[in-house]
Design an enzyme around this catalytic site. Sequence first.
Site, PDB file in Angstrom:
ATOM      1  N   ASP A 172     120.136  14.239  34.072  1.00 31.62           N
ATOM      2  CA  ASP A 172     118.794  14.783  33.915  1.00 31.62           C
ATOM      3  C   ASP A 172     118.897  16.124  33.193  1.00 31.62           C
ATOM      4  OD1 ASP A 172     119.700  16.612  35.865  1.00 31.62           O
ATOM      5  OD2 ASP A 172     118.907  15.347  37.462  1.00 31.62           O
ATOM      6  N   ASP A 218     117.478  20.124  32.923  1.00 27.20           N
ATOM      7  CA  ASP A 218     116.734  21.243  33.486  1.00 27.20           C
ATOM      8  C   ASP A 218     116.536  22.263  32.377  1.00 27.20           C
ATOM      9  OD1 ASP A 218     116.865  20.259  36.204  1.00 27.20           O
ATOM     10  OD2 ASP A 218     118.993  20.729  36.101  1.00 27.20           O
ATOM     11  N   ASP A 230     126.184  28.336  40.121  1.00 29.93           N
ATOM     12  CA  ASP A 230     127.401  28.086  40.902  1.00 29.93           C
ATOM     13  C   ASP A 230     128.693  28.170  40.087  1.00 29.93           C
ATOM     14  OD1 ASP A 230     126.635  25.736  39.642  1.00 29.93           O
ATOM     15  OD2 ASP A 230     126.573  24.505  41.456  1.00 29.93           O
TER      16      ASP A 230
END
Length: 501
Positions: free
Chosen positions: A85, A87, A160
Amino acid sequence: MIVKFIRRLLGGGASESAPPAPAARPPAASGPTLLTYRGSELGIKREQISPAAMKTCEVLQRGGYKAFVVGGGVRDSLLGLQPKDFDVATDATPEEVQALFRRARIIGRRFKIVHVMFGRETIETSTFRALQTDAETDEHGRVLRDNVFGSQHEDALRRDFTINALYYDPIGDQVLDYLGGVADLKARRLRMIGDPATRYREDPVRMLRTVRFAAKLDFEVDPATLAPVRELASLIENVPSARLFDEMLKLLESGHALACVRRLRAEGLHHGVLPLLDVILEQPHGERFIEVALANTDDRVRAGKSVSPGFLFATLLWQLVSDRWQALMAGGEHSIPALMQAMDSVLDEQASKLAIQRRHIADMREIWGLQPRLEKGGRGAIRALEHLRFRAGFDFLLLRVEAGELPASLGQWWTQFVEGDAATREQLLDARPGEARTGPARRRRRRSSARRTSANGDPDHGGDGAIADDGVPADRAASIDRDWPSDLQGGGSPRDRDPQR
Ligand code: ATP
Ligand code: MG
């Protein structure tokens, strides 16, 4: 001051990274090294970026804002993988984003993000935000609120891994790399941004992400990133179960579920820490069925097929249900009510612990509930075919065959029945009248001729061609191989429903 904060977080990380490719720009005079690259030179192909993500960036940029594809969309494109996907990150506030699109919805309580929708695709669009040093935390350091907008730079720092903090502008074909993510991608290294122990404390789910990305990408985990995991594993217990469910589902649907599960075990991330993993790894009869199911899920994901969470969880909890089912029948209960009771008691016990949503539970019940009828074959097969969840129930049966729980001939019979025309079906019904068999057989060895079947019911069964009713034990009571504690046996009452509707 911000520079000092960033340096402290980085521990000098940016300057340690390998020298950038020729397109890199010299470091900015202040702040950490910002490297920029041409996306095309790094191998990003614009066709890989979804038109919806492209459009979102375009509209935002035309509106005067910064807008980049970020996270997995960039990382996977750079690795030549098809991103799952996309973002988008922007300096526009959620309200400003929403105002630019016809179909956009602000979601989230803790931190607002915008879902921008194009047809069936949704682009998660978030505003750059900062990691606060004085954020509210629980007693273990888990950040409870991180809802302060920040610069793009700060947005990179709160992510992260370095490889997840790359920003790609698909219009200008530019990649922005604040933290040496491109060098880490090239070295196939997973490196946490900042001090790993602190980052795991802020959000223990990151430990699961470490395992997932390492397994999925086949990257080496930077030793400093890996080191604290074992010690901090128990912090996962403090994560709300719904969040854990989401992250575990991502892991199971990563296309590398089996590798992830093995790795989680290797890193000491189970045993009371992850209830779902305990279920997976502490199967009463070994892990054969789960392994087959996970390998199958991996095959499906890699082939670009969808995986239904209901089906997945039906496989994960099956052995518990099956054992209880047998125990109840051994106690004299009839097959169907016994199965109902077994399903109820397992779900009562596990569903809230694992935070399985209700709609998935409904699917699980139907898949399990179809099993006795599918095992039986015979005339009931015609009605079974019309069941809404027949396909899933059939796929599930094939997994059980592959795991050696049911005879290969049963899988072949059903496969031929499903694929056959009316005449073939009639022949098959004559060849296999309804059987007395009413439940699973235990500990049958897997037949070497039974090749893997795909869980969407695309049977690629080799098989041995025999459709005889071989090897179906008539006496299922004899196959019960364990005594259940009494409190596990009777739990839940038979529900007033017919699973074979
Ligand atoms: P994929 O979607 O392929 O599983 P992803 O990297 O896109 O991988 P998402 O969960 O979609 O993962 O998150 C998008 C991005 O948001 C990540 O790449 C990362 O930059 C950031 N992110 C997500 N979860 C966290 C987290 N727990 N801590 C810090 N940053 C995170
Ligand atoms: Mg993503």
